[in-house]
Scaffold this motif. Structure first.
Motif, short mmCIF file in Angstrom:
data_model
loop_
_atom_site.label_atom_id
_atom_site.label_comp_id
_atom_site.label_asym_id
_atom_site.label_seq_id
_atom_site.Cartn_x
_atom_site.Cartn_y
_atom_site.Cartn_z
N ILE A 187 0.81 -1.21 0.00
CA ILE A 187 0.00 0.00 0.00
C ILE A 187 0.84 1.26 0.00
O ILE A 187 0.53 2.24 -0.69
CB ILE A 187 -1.03 0.01 1.17
CG1 ILE A 187 -2.02 1.16 1.01
CG2 ILE A 187 -0.35 0.06 2.52
CD1 ILE A 187 -2.86 1.10 -0.23
N GLU A 194 -5.99 7.51 4.40
CA GLU A 194 -5.18 6.31 4.52
C GLU A 194 -5.56 5.60 5.81
O GLU A 194 -5.75 6.23 6.84
CB GLU A 194 -3.69 6.66 4.52
CG GLU A 194 -3.25 7.29 3.20
CD GLU A 194 -1.77 7.64 3.16
OE1 GLU A 194 -0.95 6.73 3.37
OE2 GLU A 194 -1.46 8.82 2.94
N ARG A 244 -5.08 -1.33 5.63
CA ARG A 244 -4.07 -1.29 4.57
C ARG A 244 -4.69 -0.85 3.25
O ARG A 244 -4.63 -1.53 2.24
CB ARG A 244 -3.36 -2.64 4.44
CG ARG A 244 -2.62 -3.00 5.71
CD ARG A 244 -1.72 -4.17 5.57
NE ARG A 244 -2.47 -5.39 5.28
CZ ARG A 244 -1.92 -6.58 5.15
NH1 ARG A 244 -0.62 -6.72 5.28
NH2 ARG A 244 -2.65 -7.63 4.89
N LEU A 245 -5.30 0.35 3.33
CA LEU A 245 -5.89 0.93 2.13
C LEU A 245 -5.67 2.43 2.11
O LEU A 245 -5.40 3.06 3.13
CB LEU A 245 -7.37 0.59 2.00
CG LEU A 245 -8.38 1.12 3.03
CD1 LEU A 245 -8.78 2.56 2.75
CD2 LEU A 245 -9.60 0.25 3.02
N TRP A 263 -5.98 -1.00 -2.21
CA TRP A 263 -6.21 -1.88 -1.09
C TRP A 263 -5.23 -3.03 -1.16
O TRP A 263 -5.23 -3.81 -2.11
CB TRP A 263 -7.64 -2.39 -1.11
CG TRP A 263 -8.12 -3.08 0.12
CD1 TRP A 263 -7.46 -3.24 1.30
CD2 TRP A 263 -9.39 -3.68 0.29
NE1 TRP A 263 -8.24 -3.92 2.20
CE2 TRP A 263 -9.44 -4.20 1.60
CE3 TRP A 263 -10.49 -3.85 -0.53
CZ2 TRP A 263 -10.54 -4.87 2.10
CZ3 TRP A 263 -11.59 -4.51 -0.03
CH2 TRP A 263 -11.61 -5.00 1.28
N GLN A 264 -4.39 -3.12 -0.15
CA GLN A 264 -3.34 -4.13 -0.13
C GLN A 264 -3.93 -5.52 0.10
O GLN A 264 -4.79 -5.72 0.96
CB GLN A 264 -2.32 -3.82 0.97
CG GLN A 264 -1.15 -4.79 1.00
CD GLN A 264 -0.08 -4.34 1.97
OE1 GLN A 264 0.31 -3.18 1.96
NE2 GLN A 264 0.40 -5.26 2.80
#
Length: 128
Positions: A18, A36, A41-42, A63-64
């Motif tokens: 990310i 964030e 994790r986005l 988005w990770q």
């Protein structure tokens, strides 16, 4: 029939990292990181819009992937509007972004390119 939706909120783009992805979109595309969330994790980024904030741009949500989940490319991709496809194509290529050929059709100029994870994006200039 009533309208249940007022528009498109965002498009999810899955990424491997990310932080690296957010930096790439900000640096290469001039996007602005609006939000964030380290826990999820986005990152929500805005592409386009007016510098004074009078006109909002479009958002993409990076988005990770969860650890251990294999990344796979999607056949779905966003198309970003540009007032000058030739200039955008040249600028991205000069920055080392992987860009496909610039294509002209009767109504538009367009080209596809990929982000650092290999996600496809497209730039499109509608001819006046």
């Amino acid at each position: 029939m009533p309208r249940h939706f007022s528009g498109l909120d965002t498009v999810i783009i899955r990424v491997r990292d990310i932080s690296a992805a957010t930096s790439w979109y900000v640096q290469q595309l001039g996007a602005e990181a609006l939000y964030e969330d380290e826990e999820q994790r986005l990152a929500v980024i805005e592409v386009g819009g007016s510098p004074d904030g009078e006109m909002a741009g479009s958002t993409l949500t990076l988005w990770q992937l969860d650890d251990g989940v294999a990344w796979a490319p999607s056949s779905t991709y966003p198309i970003l509007s540009t007032p000058d496809a030739k200039a955008a194509h040249a600028a991205l290529a000069a920055q080392g972004v992987a860009v496909d050929a610039l294509v002209e059709t009767p109504g538009v100029w367009f080209f596809r390119f990929t982000d650092l994870d290999g996600n496809t994006l497209e730039a499109c200039e509608v001819k006046a």
